[in-house]
Design an enzyme around this catalytic site. Structure first.
Site, PDB file in Angstrom:
ATOM      1  N   VAL A 227       2.594 -19.275   4.648  1.00  0.00           N
ATOM      2  CA  VAL A 227       3.485 -19.489   4.747  1.00  0.00           C
ATOM      3  C   VAL A 227       4.235 -20.115   2.932  1.00  0.00           C
ATOM      4  CG1 VAL A 227       4.525 -20.141   6.830  1.00  0.00           C
ATOM      5  CG2 VAL A 227       3.582 -22.032   5.183  1.00  0.00           C
ATOM      6  N   ARG A 229       3.242 -18.171  -0.948  1.00  0.00           N
ATOM      7  CA  ARG A 229       3.352 -17.238  -1.396  1.00  0.00           C
ATOM      8  C   ARG A 229       2.270 -15.801  -1.031  1.00  0.00           C
ATOM      9  NH1 ARG A 229       7.525 -18.565  -2.114  1.00  0.00           N
ATOM     10  NH2 ARG A 229       8.960 -18.259  -2.699  1.00  0.00           N
ATOM     11  N   ASP A 253       3.692 -14.502   7.500  1.00  0.00           N
ATOM     12  CA  ASP A 253       5.030 -14.860   7.069  1.00  0.00           C
ATOM     13  C   ASP A 253       5.099 -14.278   6.148  1.00  0.00           C
ATOM     14  OD1 ASP A 253       7.726 -15.792   7.375  1.00  0.00           O
ATOM     15  OD2 ASP A 253       7.792 -16.231   6.039  1.00  0.00           O
ATOM     16  N   GLU A 258       4.261  -6.528  -0.242  1.00  0.00           N
ATOM     17  CA  GLU A 258       5.697  -7.149   0.510  1.00  0.00           C
ATOM     18  C   GLU A 258       6.564  -6.238   0.432  1.00  0.00           C
ATOM     19  OE1 GLU A 258       8.154 -10.878   1.277  1.00  0.00           O
ATOM     20  OE2 GLU A 258       5.069 -11.884   1.275  1.00  0.00           O
ATOM     21  N   HIS A 277       8.765 -12.986   6.258  1.00  0.00           N
ATOM     22  CA  HIS A 277       9.289 -14.057   5.099  1.00  0.00           C
ATOM     23  C   HIS A 277      10.338 -14.202   5.838  1.00  0.00           C
ATOM     24  CE1 HIS A 277       8.299 -14.604   0.880  1.00  0.00           C
ATOM     25  NE2 HIS A 277       9.332 -15.749   1.355  1.00  0.00           N
TER      26      HIS A 277
END
Length: 317
Positions: A227, A229, A253, A258, A277
Site C-alpha cells: 500500500v 508505492r 493497491d 499504473e 489504488h
C-alpha cells in the site's frame, strides 16, 4: 491582499475554516480543471497540485512561497525545482492512517479466511469448501515503513494478538511494535514475517527495494501487501515469486506500471487481491487535509517552522 489558492472544490464550511485560520488572506477554491495562470499569478500559498499547472507554478511569474499537497506522497513532485525556488513543501501524510490500516487488515483477513476465493466461487455459483483457513492471532506482521500508517496498523495488529515487527530508517522504537529494525536489517526482519506490509515512500533508496533477493528471504508461506508505492517493488520479481511459490500471495493497491495493464499476469493469479489504488480513499479525506493545512497555516503566518509534514528535500519525503 495575499491569496491562498485551493485546487479543490470546498464546502462553505471547509472554506470558512481556512478563512478563519487566515483572515487576512483571500481564499480562492477552484477545481484544477478551472484553474488558470491568472488565478495562480497572485498565489502565495497553494493547497493541492497538478502537473497541468506545473510549468507556470515553477516559473518566475508565480509568487508561491508554500505548497501544501493534497496527497501523502510527494514522489511525483518536482522537488529539485521547488527547492531551487525555495518553496516550502508539506504533504498530507497522516490523512490516510485509518483507511489504509483498515485496508491492510481487509487483505489479511481475506487471505486468512479464504474470502478471496469464496468471492470468486460465488461468481461461478460454486460451492467449494476446500482451501486453507487460518487466523491472525499469533502470527507475525512485518511493517516496512513505520510512520503514521504503520503505527496505526501495529495497534490493530496488537488487538488481533499478533507479534509486530517494524522497519524504519532510524530504527527508533515505536509504541505497538514489539521489535524495531533499521533498513540495514531489512532482510532479517522479512525472514520472520507471516505478513509483510510495504508502506514505504518512493525515494532513490526505496526504488525496487523489493526485488528477487528480498522475496527470496521471505517465508514461502508469507503474504506480501503493498500500500506504499508501486515502483518500490520490482514487478517482474513479484510475479516470479508468486509463480514459483517463493511467497504465498499478495494484496496489492499500487503498481508499476499504473494503471495495471489489462493483459498483466497479476490479474489472473488466484492468490492475488488487486485494488485500484483506493486504499486511502474515504469520506473524511478533505476534512483531514484541511485540518493539517490550517495547523501549518497558523505557524506560517507567525514565521514559525511548519509543524506538520514539512518535506526534507534531501530525503525526498
Amino acid at each position: 491582499m495575499s491569496k491562498i489558492v485551493v485546487l479543490q472544490q470546498l464546502t462553505e464550511s471547509q472554506k470558512q475554516k481556512v478563512q478563519e485560520a487566515a483572515p487576512s488572506y483571500e481564499i480562492v477554491a477552484v477545481p484544477v480543471r478551472e484553474a488558470s495562470d491568472s488565478i495562480l499569478a497572485e498565489a502565495e500559498i497553494i493547497l493541492g497540485w497538478s502537473r497541468k499547472l506545473q510549468d507556470f507554478i515553477l516559473s518566475d511569474k508565480c509568487p508561491v512561497q508554500w505548497i501544501q499537497t493534497w496527497s501523502a506522497g510527494v514522489d511525483k513532485m518536482p522537488m529539485e525545482q521547488l527547492e531551487q525556488k525555495q518553496v516550502l513543501l508539506t504533504s498530507a501524510n497522516g490523512v490516510h492512517t485509518i483507511p489504509i490500516s483498515e485496508q491492510i487488515f481487509a487483505y489479511m483477513l481475506a487471505f486468512s479466511r479464504n474470502l478471496h476465493r469464496a468471492v470468486r466461487n460465488q461468481g461461478k455459483h460454486a460451492w467449494d469448501e476446500s482451501g486453507t483457513f487460518t487466523e491472525l492471532h499469533g502470527k507475525t506482521i512485518v511493517i516496512v515503513g513505520v510512520g503514521n500508517i504503520g503505527a496505526g496498523t501495529a495497534q490493530l495488529a496488537k488487538a488481533f494478538g499478533m507479534k509486530t515487527i517494524g522497519v524504519r530508517r532510524s530504527g527508533k522504537e515505536q509504541d505497538g511494535i514489539d521489535q524495531m529494525y533499521s533498513m540495514e536489517q531489512l532482510d532479517e526482519a522479512l525472514a520472520q514475517g507471516d505478513y509483510v506490509i510495504n508502506i514505504l515512500p518512493l525515494t532513490e533508496e526505496t526504488k525496487q527495494l523489493f526485488n528477487r533477493e528480498r522475496f527470496a528471504v521471505m517465508k514461502d508461506s508469507s503474504l506480501f501487501i503493498n500500500v506504499g508505492r508501486g515502483p518500490s517493488v520490482d514487478t517482474d520479481a513479484l510475479v516470479e515469486a508468486l509463480q514459483s511459490g517463493a511467497i504465498a500471495g499478495a494484496g496489492l493497491d499500487v503498481f508499476d506500471p499504473e494503471p495495471l495493464p489489462e493483459d498483466h499476469p497479476l490479474w489472473d493469479m488466484e492468490q492475488v487481491i488487486i485494488t485500484p489504488h483506493i486504499a486511502g480513499s474515504n469520506e473524511h479525506y478533505t476534512d483531514r487535509v484541511i485540518e493539517i493545512f490550517t495547523k501549518n497555516l497558523q505557524a506560517y503566518q507567525q514565521d514559525r517552522t511548519l509543524p506538520v509534514n514539512l518535506v526534507d528535500y534531501s530525503r525526498q519525503y
